[in-house]
Scaffold this motif. Structure first.
Motif, PDB file in Angstrom:
ATOM      1  N   THR A   1       8.717  -0.070 -11.057  1.00 13.15           N
ATOM      2  CA  THR A   1       8.325  -1.441 -11.374  1.00 13.15           C
ATOM      3  C   THR A   1       7.595  -1.460 -12.715  1.00 13.15           C
ATOM      4  OG1 THR A   1       8.140  -2.079  -9.053  1.00 13.15           O
ATOM      5  CG2 THR A   1       6.932  -3.419 -10.637  1.00 13.15           C
ATOM      6  N   GLU A   2       7.952  -2.402 -13.564  1.00 16.99           N
ATOM      7  CA  GLU A   2       7.280  -2.554 -14.848  1.00 16.99           C
ATOM      8  C   GLU A   2       5.925  -3.223 -14.636  1.00 16.99           C
ATOM      9  OE1 GLU A   2       9.926  -5.071 -16.939  1.00 16.99           O
ATOM     10  OE2 GLU A   2      11.534  -3.586 -17.110  1.00 16.99           O
ATOM     11  N   LEU A   3       4.901  -2.655 -15.268  1.00 14.14           N
ATOM     12  CA  LEU A   3       3.585  -3.284 -15.270  1.00 14.14           C
ATOM     13  C   LEU A   3       3.115  -3.355 -16.720  1.00 14.14           C
ATOM     14  CD1 LEU A   3       1.282  -4.455 -13.554  1.00 14.14           C
ATOM     15  CD2 LEU A   3       0.214  -2.185 -13.615  1.00 14.14           C
ATOM     16  N   HIS A   4       2.975  -4.575 -17.232  1.00 15.70           N
ATOM     17  CA  HIS A   4       2.581  -4.804 -18.623  1.00 15.70           C
ATOM     18  C   HIS A   4       1.073  -5.035 -18.664  1.00 15.70           C
ATOM     19  CE1 HIS A   4       6.869  -5.157 -19.101  1.00 15.70           C
ATOM     20  NE2 HIS A   4       6.896  -6.198 -18.280  1.00 15.70           N
ATOM     21  N   VAL A   5       0.365  -4.159 -19.344  1.00 17.82           N
ATOM     22  CA  VAL A   5      -1.096  -4.179 -19.360  1.00 17.82           C
ATOM     23  C   VAL A   5      -1.579  -4.413 -20.788  1.00 17.82           C
ATOM     24  CG1 VAL A   5      -3.199  -2.871 -18.897  1.00 17.82           C
ATOM     25  CG2 VAL A   5      -1.218  -2.632 -17.377  1.00 17.82           C
TER      26      VAL A   5
ATOM     27  N   VAL B   1       1.821   0.132  -7.427  1.00 16.08           N
ATOM     28  CA  VAL B   1       1.368  -0.904  -8.358  1.00 16.08           C
ATOM     29  C   VAL B   1      -0.046  -1.375  -8.033  1.00 16.08           C
ATOM     30  CG1 VAL B   1       1.780  -3.245  -9.210  1.00 16.08           C
ATOM     31  CG2 VAL B   1       3.702  -1.659  -8.945  1.00 16.08           C
TER      32      VAL B   1
ATOM     33  N   LEU C   1      -3.549  -0.852 -10.290  1.00 14.96           N
ATOM     34  CA  LEU C   1      -4.315  -1.990 -10.793  1.00 14.96           C
ATOM     35  C   LEU C   1      -5.793  -1.854 -10.430  1.00 14.96           C
ATOM     36  CD1 LEU C   1      -1.873  -4.954 -10.083  1.00 14.96           C
ATOM     37  CD2 LEU C   1      -2.737  -4.248 -12.332  1.00 14.96           C
TER      38      LEU C   1
ATOM     39  N   SER D   1      -2.788  -8.265 -16.941  1.00 11.72           N
ATOM     40  CA  SER D   1      -1.590  -7.556 -16.476  1.00 11.72           C
ATOM     41  C   SER D   1      -0.541  -8.543 -16.007  1.00 11.72           C
ATOM     42  CB  SER D   1      -1.930  -6.591 -15.342  1.00 11.72           C
ATOM     43  OG  SER D   1      -2.346  -7.295 -14.197  1.00 11.72           O
ATOM     44  N   GLU D   2       0.689  -8.111 -16.107  1.00  9.53           N
ATOM     45  CA  GLU D   2       1.827  -8.896 -15.620  1.00  9.53           C
ATOM     46  C   GLU D   2       2.857  -7.938 -15.041  1.00  9.53           C
ATOM     47  OE1 GLU D   2       5.324 -11.964 -17.210  1.00  9.53           O
ATOM     48  OE2 GLU D   2       3.790 -11.226 -18.588  1.00  9.53           O
ATOM     49  N   GLU D   3       3.243  -8.200 -13.809  1.00  9.37           N
ATOM     50  CA  GLU D   3       4.243  -7.358 -13.159  1.00  9.37           C
ATOM     51  C   GLU D   3       5.627  -7.802 -13.590  1.00  9.37           C
ATOM     52  OE1 GLU D   3       5.688  -6.324  -8.625  1.00  9.37           O
ATOM     53  OE2 GLU D   3       3.518  -6.518  -9.031  1.00  9.37           O
TER      54      GLU D   3
END
Length: 212
Positions: A138-142, A183, A187, A200-202
């Motif tokens: 899963t992409e996690l944009h931090v 995920v 976090l 953050s945005e999943e």
């Protein structure tokens, strides 16, 4: 989304040769994702080896490996296609087609001998291919400030987290790739690490090929 094992997709099939009692068993294995692709490959091998006594085959398709088919192509029932299929299943592979071409050497192998020969030839093909695990991430944009970059990058290296190229602007956006089940815990770690000074945005969950 579940993971699954297959072989690396290439333009050419992998080829191996096994000889026993003057019979030659030529194995070709290839990544395919549809019935049509598997059948087309089998027909191509039959055309290429038109002078062979047998072109026996098996394939397994689908994320759950629920599409399976084998063909003895003139060998006694259950002595060729099924051993090839069992070799694929024992290696927990899917989206794979194998064709084993036999040039008869004049000495009969018997049912047991055929089963062992076709099974062994299939295994040789599998071992020669590059096997991969299609693993969900899963992409996690931090997004963080530059003052926290070194701290977070150290944490990423220490935890051996997969990443993609970061975006550098007024702040830094790091693109993490995490197993879906991790995920939430990651976090929480980030909140502790940065005193919650991040956004953050999943993103999407997708499969990535890993060696196996």
């Amino acid at each position: 989304m579940n993971g699954y094992r297959t072989i690396r997709e290439t333009d050419d099939s992998v080829e191996t040769l096994y000889e026993i009692q003057k019979s030659r068993f030529i194995t070709h294995i290839r990544h395919v994702e549809t019935d049509e692709g598997a059948r087309a490959f089998i027909q191509a091998m039959k055309k290429q080896y038109f002078d062979a006594r047998h072109n026996c085959s098996a394939y397994v398709l689908g994320e759950r490996a629920d599409k399976q088919k084998s063909n003895d192509d003139g060998e006694p029932g259950g002595t060729a296609g099924n051993p090839i299929l069992e070799a694929i299943k024992k290696n927990a592979l899917t989206d794979v087609v194998i064709v084993v071409t036999r040039y008869f050497g004049g000495i009969k192998l018997g049912a047991g001998g055929l089963i062992r020969a076709y099974g062994h030839a299939a295994v040789l093909g599998i071992e020669a291919a590059t096997r991969i695990e299609m693993t969900p991430f899963t992409e996690l944009h931090v997004t963080i400030g530059y003052d926290l970059l070194a701290t977070v990058e150290h944490w990423i290296r220490q935890q051996e987290i997969r990443t993609e190229e970061a975006d550098y602007a007024e702040a830094v956006t790091l693109h993490l790739l995490l197993p879906p089940a991790e995920v939430e815990s990651r976090l929480i770690e980030l909140r502790d690490l940065t005193s919650a000074n991040f956004q953050s945005e999943e993103g999407a969950t997708r499969r990535i090929a890993l060696p196996c």
